[in-house]
Write a protein that holds these residues in place. Structure first.
Motif: not given
Length: 489
Positions: A437-451
């Motif tokens: 679940a935490l890895m899923g959150e991390a993936q979403r975070k960087i994708a939504e921030d368009y790093v």
């Protein structure tokens, strides 16, 4: 005499065949900048020395599993903070010195030291202490529970080195592996030979040569001429169809841990603006890049995570190819007429070919990206360490390396505090479900921030002599592990 001549020729031919059956010559596109995996970030280092010259406490198997190496077993305390490793007996370094727990302590303390030059220093940050219990037993105490610790110890950056030779491993590597270093002709090849006193199962090969051929046309010619026995990461996917039609060869297509990204320099305008980063991400047509640069080999990704990992989240919908939306985002960010930037491209074909395609796609929304082709050493110096770039294309081949986004010194300069907190929580979590679940959150975070703009998962497209056995199909880490390679009888 004619009969005798034929007999001698047959004998000589049989001798040559026997010699070939214990020798291998592999092609690599990039030459490593040095041969010390504990002191360099380049994947090419591990491609030569991982599991061949150097070994760690644990290692990656060809299926990505974590397997024993210099640690034949380990126990974990109930609270997940203490790992006790039982070491193999009778192992020696290639200079003849004995391997023991003191070498493990030295290596881990060196990697986590304040002045450490280890490229993956964060792997060791959780270590509180390393204690030698006996010559064959070492206790590692962590500051917090970490169920991922055996995984961390399998990285090439975590191999065990000896204090006597640690400072010269860059040019004369000394490890405990089944092959010892023989020679490095810079610009051409590295040669290894089987280590006669290896503690484990002896390899079938007696000698191995890694030849560096950066030009795809030259790589194709070398394979066709028989100058190479294998090119595990073949740089010209357009030629694979020709190898498939030739019974002399086997084409080996698998997956890698290589997230290929269009990285953006978030430390300076305009890419410090998240609207600009989103515009770039939506200007890119991944399928066109995969088809044009990789001839269809590659899996589109929407975040920095391997699709074959059970924790992968498909986030492609966040950055569809939408030039109109990209232009609107640029205008909102204050760049209605676009801007100019520099796109620095290292040698691999996915970067050079992909860069041409992406520069055209960016031009369509008003961004003029000046292409600068740079050699690998220059890329490491100016982009990776110096942050002297606007855009670049690179494949991150380290296993499950999303944690790099928490590093404030990293070349794309993200380290968002919320993301850092996610990584800290992940590091202290041992439950598999919670970790996923935490890895899923991390993936979403960087994708939504368009790093960065996430392009595709690099395919492992290799070519080998059809008689070879034991080469890795997939690449759970960047390695050409020769421990199980042999020629068919």
């Amino acid at each position: 005499m004619k009969t005798l001549g034929l007999t001698l020729a047959m004998v000589l031919g049989a001798g040559a065949a026997a010699a070939q059956n214990t020798t291998i010559t592999l092609g690599m596109q990039l030459e490593p900048p040095n041969l010390d995996p504990t002191g360099g970030a380049a994947a090419a280092i591990d491609e030569v020395v991982y599991a061949n010259v150097f070994e760690g406490l644990t290692r990656f198997g060809p299926d990505g599993s974590i397997q024993p190496a210099l640690a034949r077993a380990w126990d974990v305390s109930e609270d997940g903070t203490v790992y006790t490793f039982t070491l193999v007996e009778g192992a020696t370094f290639h200079d003849g010195s004995a391997f023991d727990a003191e070498d493990v302590k030295f290596s881990l303390d060196r990697a986590r030291a304040e002045d450490s030059t280890n490229a993956q220093k964060q792997l060791f940050e959780g270590i509180e202490s390393v204690e030698v219990l006996s010559p064959t037993s070492v206790r590692v105490t962590l500051s917090a529970p970490d169920g991922n610790f055996p995984f961390n110890m399998a990285w090439g950056d975590a191999v065990v080195v000896a204090p006597e030779t640690a400072e010269t491993n860059a040019t004369e590597p000394v490890g405990t592996g089944p092959f010892r270093f023989a020679d490095w002709v810079q610009g051409d090849r590295v040669e290894l030979v089987a280590y006669e006193d290896y503690w484990g199962e002896a390899p079938a090969l007696e000698t191995a040569t890694f030849r560096f051929i950066s030009d795809p046309t030259a790589a194709f010619a070398a394979m066709m001429a028989g100058d190479l026995d294998a090119f595990p990461n073949f740089p010209a996917p357009e030629n694979l169809i020709q190898f498939e039609a030739d019974p002399r060869f086997e084409v080996i297509v698998g997956s890698t841990e290589g997230e290929t990204i269009l990285a953006m320099n978030g430390s300076a305008e305009p890419f410090s603006n998240p609207l600009v980063r989103e515009a770039v991400a939506k200007a890119v047509d991944r399928e066109a890049v995969i088809d044009g640069a990789m001839f269809g080999y590659g899996t589109p990704i929407g975040t920095h995570f391997a699709p074959h990992n059970p924790a992968y989240v498909d986030l492609l919908h966040l950055s569809p190819h939408d030039p109109e939306a990209a232009r609107a985002l640029l205008a909102e960010a204050g760049y209605p007429d676009g801007f100019e930037t520099v796109l620095k491209l290292p040698p691999p074909a996915y970067a050079r070919r992909g860069g041409e395609i992406i520069a055209s796609q960016l031009r369509a929304i008003g961004i003029e990206a000046e292409i600068q082709n740079v050699e690998w050493a220059d890329w490491l110096e100016t982009v990776f360490r110096g942050r002297d770039y606007g855009l670049t294309i690179v494949s991150h081949t380290e296993p499950m390396d999303i944690g790099i986004y928490a590093r404030d010194d990293y070349y794309f300069a993200y380290a968002d505090p919320d993301f850092v907190a996610l990584m800290d929580e992940l590091g202290q979590t041992t439950d598999d479900g919670q970790r996923r679940a935490l890895m899923g959150e991390a993936q979403r975070k960087i994708a939504e921030d368009y790093v960065n703009a996430y392009l595709f998962q690099l395919a492992k497209t290799g070519v080998a002599d059809a008689r070879l056995r034991g080469l890795w199909e997939n690449a759970p880490t960047q390695a050409n592990d020769l421990t199980g390679v042999r020629w068919a009888e």
